[in-house]
Design an enzyme around this catalytic site. Structure first.
Site, PDB file in Angstrom:
ATOM      1  N   GLU A 156       4.498  -4.108  -0.389  1.00 36.09           N
ATOM      2  CA  GLU A 156       4.733  -3.998  -1.833  1.00 36.09           C
ATOM      3  C   GLU A 156       3.440  -4.371  -2.538  1.00 36.09           C
ATOM      4  O   GLU A 156       2.818  -5.379  -2.211  1.00 36.09           O
ATOM      5  CB  GLU A 156       5.868  -4.955  -2.250  1.00 36.09           C
ATOM      6  CG  GLU A 156       6.081  -5.002  -3.760  1.00 36.09           C
ATOM      7  CD  GLU A 156       7.206  -5.953  -4.184  1.00 36.09           C
ATOM      8  OE1 GLU A 156       8.231  -6.048  -3.473  1.00 36.09           O
ATOM      9  OE2 GLU A 156       7.052  -6.598  -5.227  1.00 36.09           O
ATOM     10  N   GLU A 172       2.890  -7.137 -13.343  1.00 35.45           N
ATOM     11  CA  GLU A 172       4.190  -7.798 -13.295  1.00 35.45           C
ATOM     12  C   GLU A 172       4.098  -9.156 -13.970  1.00 35.45           C
ATOM     13  O   GLU A 172       3.077  -9.835 -13.847  1.00 35.45           O
ATOM     14  CB  GLU A 172       4.656  -7.979 -11.842  1.00 35.45           C
ATOM     15  CG  GLU A 172       6.064  -8.527 -11.755  1.00 35.45           C
ATOM     16  CD  GLU A 172       6.546  -8.769 -10.328  1.00 35.45           C
ATOM     17  OE1 GLU A 172       5.716  -8.847  -9.414  1.00 35.45           O
ATOM     18  OE2 GLU A 172       7.769  -8.898 -10.153  1.00 35.45           O
TER      19      GLU A 172
END
Ligand SMILES: *[C@@H]1O[C@H](CO)[C@@H](O)[C@H](O)[C@H]1NC(C)=O
Ligand SMILES: *[C@@H]1O[C@H](CO)[C@@H](O)[C@H](O)[C@H]1NC(C)=O
Ligand SMILES: *[C@@H]1O[C@H](CO)[C@@H](O)[C@H](O)[C@H]1NC(C)=O
Ligand SMILES: *[C@@H]1O[C@H](CO)[C@@H](O)[C@H](O)[C@H]1NC(C)=O
Ligand SMILES: *[C@@H]1O[C@H](CO)[C@@H](O)[C@H](O)[C@H]1NC(C)=O
Ligand SMILES: *[C@@H]1O[C@H](CO)[C@@H](O)[C@H](O)[C@H]1NC(C)=O
Ligand SMILES: *[C@@H]1O[C@H](CO)[C@@H](O)[C@H](O)[C@H]1NC(C)=O
Ligand SMILES: *[C@@H]1O[C@H](CO)[C@@H](O)[C@H](O)[C@H]1NC(C)=O
Length: 374
Positions: A146, A151
């Protein structure tokens, strides 16, 4: 005779050394161009339960379109951008939470250069947890890897770029030994173990020099974010509007252009394990989502800057719809480039269907405040 041979050996050794320090040759060719209306043909709306246990009800494409959560939108600063938002007007949210959006690309990618033009991001608001990320497919998380490009939660104002991967996946601290050149990466690495073994499951974390997130990011008109996954590792550049390299604008991106116009990346992850990243990051989907509350926020709400707003994140999200008016992605486009398979032959680029210009939907949105379909 003998000394001639010695000289020849010295010369070839010198040549090899200097070659090794040259940047890798690039010949990036466009393999996918996600823009305008066609974006919605190439991305699937995820409408299952939020895997991070957010207080959101992810909706499908039809619902998103009909309720004004997704479509094309324009403002003073962008034109026909891909809009992905949340319901910021309903007081009665569903039992699962506030309607929101999460989209995932149908195509998956290995070594690539992803260039995303982000006009506006959904951060800067208590209770929000937006992300733009790449998620590997075909193995239990996080064995296919990932890559979190953008974020953050709540009013966080600095972006962190993070890798999550299998046990044993670690990175060098490229700002320190054995890489001593400080300018190899603009930011700093605060965690070098990408696996679940790290305390708090932080993953490998890089923080860049210019990495605004949320309100300041949007005030600056967003940025162009380039993520490169190559045999060298994973690098992320975050370009402010006034410093987007010309070779990106012209559709021929080259991170290692001799002019050095890209500069060092904001994040640079180089495997320090005994395997390359290729075994740990594969079949990557592109994902944009907007979670509200969820594990990360709820575990920290009481000690966060948001605690005084409501006893819990869910209370806040349920009772303050208009706080989420600016919680939306506006994406100019995402282009995916890959190295041509041979530098001698030109690789045909897949033909792209042109987007439907100025759909009625887009025009209707144009002057509506906050893009709500009225
Ligand atoms: C939303 O619906 C409008 C009107 O039917 C259509 O023109 C538009 O293409 C749709 N947008 C998406 C993203 O499907
Ligand atoms: C690679 O590293 C892992 C984890 O540290 C270790 O278990 C494995 O034996 C190593 N493999 C080789 C070939 O060195
Ligand atoms: C450090 O890296 C920069 C940027 O890649 C390069 O221009 C410079 O020559 C390097 N310095 C040394 C001492 O290697
Ligand atoms: C990496 O090196 C930088 C610069 O020396 C240092 O500030 C930082 O703490 C190091 N990171 C880790 C995780 O050791
Ligand atoms: C991607 O498609 C858009 C819309 O057709 C076009 O304007 C743009 O030039 C394309 N990008 C590249 C790199 O070809
Ligand atoms: C991407 O890498 C995975 C793992 O090595 C492999 O199974 C897959 O076929 C690769 N995909 C492409 C398009 O090369
Ligand atoms: C945070 O505070 C609320 C209300 O005071 C309480 O119900 C909740 O259990 C607390 N959460 C945590 C994780 O401590
Ligand atoms: C190179 O070949 C691979 C495998 O056939 C393909 O997936 C990839 O798209 C090709 N790259 C380009 C730039 O055409």
């Amino acid at each position: 005779m003998a000394s001639n041979i010695l000289i020849a050996l010295l010369v070839s050794a010198t040549v090899r050394t200097s070659r090794a320090q040259e940047p890798p040759p690039t010949n990036y060719q466009l393999v996918k161009n996600y823009t305008g209306q066609t974006f919605f043909d190439d991305f699937k709306f995820f409408s299952d339960h939020d895997p991070t246990n957010g207080f959101v009800k992810y909706v499908d494409l039809e619902t998103a379109n009909q309720t004004g959560l997704a479509g094309l939108a324009s403002s003073e600063t962008f034109e026909n951008a891909i809009y992905l938002g949340v319901d910021w007007w309903s007081l009665n949210v569903t039992p699962d939470g506030r309607p929101s959006t999460r989209v995932e690309s149908i195509d998956t990618f290995n070594h690539s250069l992803w260039v995303a033009d982000i006009k506006h991001m959904p951060g800067g608001v208590c209770g929000s947890w937006p992300a733009f990320w790449l998620l590997g497919q075909g193995a239990p998380w996080p064995q296919a890897g990932e890559i979190d490009i953008m974020e953050g939660i709540n009013t966080q104002n600095v972006n962190k770029m993070v890798l999550h991967a299998d046990t044993g996946v670690r990175v060098f601290n490229v700002t320190g030994a054995p890489y001593s050149n400080q300018t190899q990466m603009r930011g700093t690495l605060s965690s070098l173990d990408c696996s679940l073994d790290t305390a708090g499951n932080s993953g490998c974390v890089a923080e860049g020099s210019w990495n605004n997130f949320g309100t300041d990011y949007n005030a600056a008109g967003g940025s162009v974010v380039a993520t490169e996954f190559s045999s060298d590792g994973i690098k992320i550049w975050n370009f402010q509007r006034d410093s987007i390299p010309e070779n990106i604008v012209s559709g021929m991106p080259d991170p290692y252009d001799a002019s050095g116009v890209w500069g060092p990346p904001d994040a640079m992850f180089v495997s320090s394990g005994n395997q390359t990243f290729d075994k740990h990051f594969f079949d990557l989907k592109i994902i944009f989502n907007i979670a509200l509350c969820g594990d990360w926020i709820e575990q920290t709400w009481n000690t966060s800057e948001c605690a005084s707003l409501a006893p819990t994140c869910r209370d806040y999200v349920a009772n303050n719809p208009t706080a989420f008016k600016d919680v939306y992605w506006a994406i100019g486009g995402v282009q995916v480039y890959q190295q041509a398979n041979s530098t001698c032959t030109s690789t045909p680029v897949p033909s792209l269907s042109s987007p439907t210009p100025g759909s009625g939907h887009a025009r209707r949105r144009r002057h509506s405040r906050g893009f709500r379909h009225s």
